[in-house]
Design an enzyme around this catalytic site. Structure first.
Site, mmCIF file in Angstrom:
data_model
loop_
_atom_site.group_PDB
_atom_site.id
_atom_site.type_symbol
_atom_site.label_atom_id
_atom_site.label_comp_id
_atom_site.label_asym_id
_atom_site.label_seq_id
_atom_site.Cartn_x
_atom_site.Cartn_y
_atom_site.Cartn_z
ATOM 1 N N GLU A 90 -5.373 -5.043 -4.898
ATOM 2 C CA GLU A 90 -5.118 -5.606 -3.571
ATOM 3 C C GLU A 90 -4.741 -7.080 -3.673
ATOM 4 O O GLU A 90 -5.133 -7.778 -4.610
ATOM 5 C CB GLU A 90 -6.350 -5.425 -2.684
ATOM 6 N N HIS A 134 -4.123 -0.381 -4.289
ATOM 7 C CA HIS A 134 -5.578 -0.537 -4.117
ATOM 8 C C HIS A 134 -6.253 -0.131 -5.435
ATOM 9 O O HIS A 134 -7.291 0.549 -5.448
ATOM 10 C CB HIS A 134 -6.098 0.343 -2.977
ATOM 11 N N SER A 138 0.836 -1.191 0.000
ATOM 12 C CA SER A 138 0.000 0.000 0.000
ATOM 13 C C SER A 138 0.880 1.255 0.000
ATOM 14 O O SER A 138 1.630 1.477 -0.933
ATOM 15 C CB SER A 138 -0.954 -0.038 1.198
#
Length: 281
Positions: A205, A178, A136
């Protein structure tokens, strides 16, 4: 923030950006592979949870890496710029066989570690062959040009993305994470409109791009990697539009890669890799 030079006889370490929300329990293929790259049972992984404001983030990854077979995993809680100059922590980074950035807010990493001795050392360690990964926000920070924040949506607008300096392990690509889950195609394309020499890598993800010393991206995980290549860009209206106006871009190339597919960042060629199982006999 330029990548550290690889010395003669050395080979750059793997760079492993992950799109976030990676599986950590039942089928942790991504993190298992990262542990193997770091040495398996001999792996000594430094976890950097600076992006996160949760107190237990570092400890959680220590546990996960230990359960996946790493010989040692230790969290270094960089919370101030002074921490980036701590001699004992610099020595710890020098000892590590792998370095991993957790998720959270990538601007916390860049503002706390950017320009410190720790940041310089991490670049040098990667140039010496040490694997560096992140999930992330920890994925976004790895490149020279980092998406700091931006708007959701599939169409690029001049004001739909804000860029900041990243850690600078490489200047070949710009990461977004994401990707499908948060509809981030527009902001990645806008980032490329500002920097058309780079390659955009959008990570779903539970999906990672394992980037080897030969600059080949290998996809791992349950989602897809969207590669946006502006190398053959024919026209961009970025210099002509206001922040709230859409950008016209002609000549972009887009590849959707899943586990087994590859993309060479040097030649800009995509391959189905192990997915292309031709019938024989």
């Amino acid at each position: 923030m330029c990548p550290s030079k690889v010395s003669a006889g050395d080979e750059r370490g793997w760079i492993v950006p992950i799109g976030g929300a990676e599986e950590k329990e039942n089928s942790a293929r991504i993190l298992e592979r990262f542990v193997r790259l770091c040495g398996g049972r001999d792996a000594d992984i430094v976890v950097i949870p600076t992006a996160s404001r949760l107190a237990d983030t570092g400890a959680r990854y220590e546990t996960v890496f230990g359960r996946l077979g790493a010989g040692r995993a230790e969290s270094l809680e960089f919370d101030s710029r002074d921490d980036g100059e701590r001699e004992e922590w610099l020595r710890r980074i020098e000892q590590a066989s792998g370095i991993f950035f957790t998720g959270g807010n990538q601007l916390r990493i860049s503002t706390i570690l950017g320009g410190t001795e720790a940041a310089k050392l991490i670049r040098q360690q990667n140039a010496r062959g040490i694997a560096v990964g992140g999930t992330s926000a920890g994925a976004s920070i790895l490149s020279e040009h980092m998406i700091a924040f931006g708007e959701e949506g599939s169409s690029p607008h001049a004001g739909s993305v804000r860029l900041a300096p990243g850690l600078g392990l490489t200047n070949r690509f710009i990461i977004d994470q994401h990707f499908r889950q948060r509809d981030r195609l527009g902001r990645l394309v806008a980032a490329l409109a500002y920097n058309p020499f780079a390659i955009g890598i959008g990570l779903d993800e539970d999906t990672a791009a394992f980037i080897g010393p030969d600059n080949t991206v290998e996809v791992e995980g349950s989602g897809a990697v969207t590669v946006v290549d502006a190398g053959a860009l024919e026209f961009s209206s970025m210099a002509q539009v206001s922040e709230d106006e859409p950008v016209c871009l002609l000549g972009l190339t887009v590849h959707i890669l899943t586990a087994g597919a590859t993309f060479n960042l040097h030649t800009r060629q995509a391959s189905a890799g192990s997915l292309d199982r031709k019938r024989t006999g």
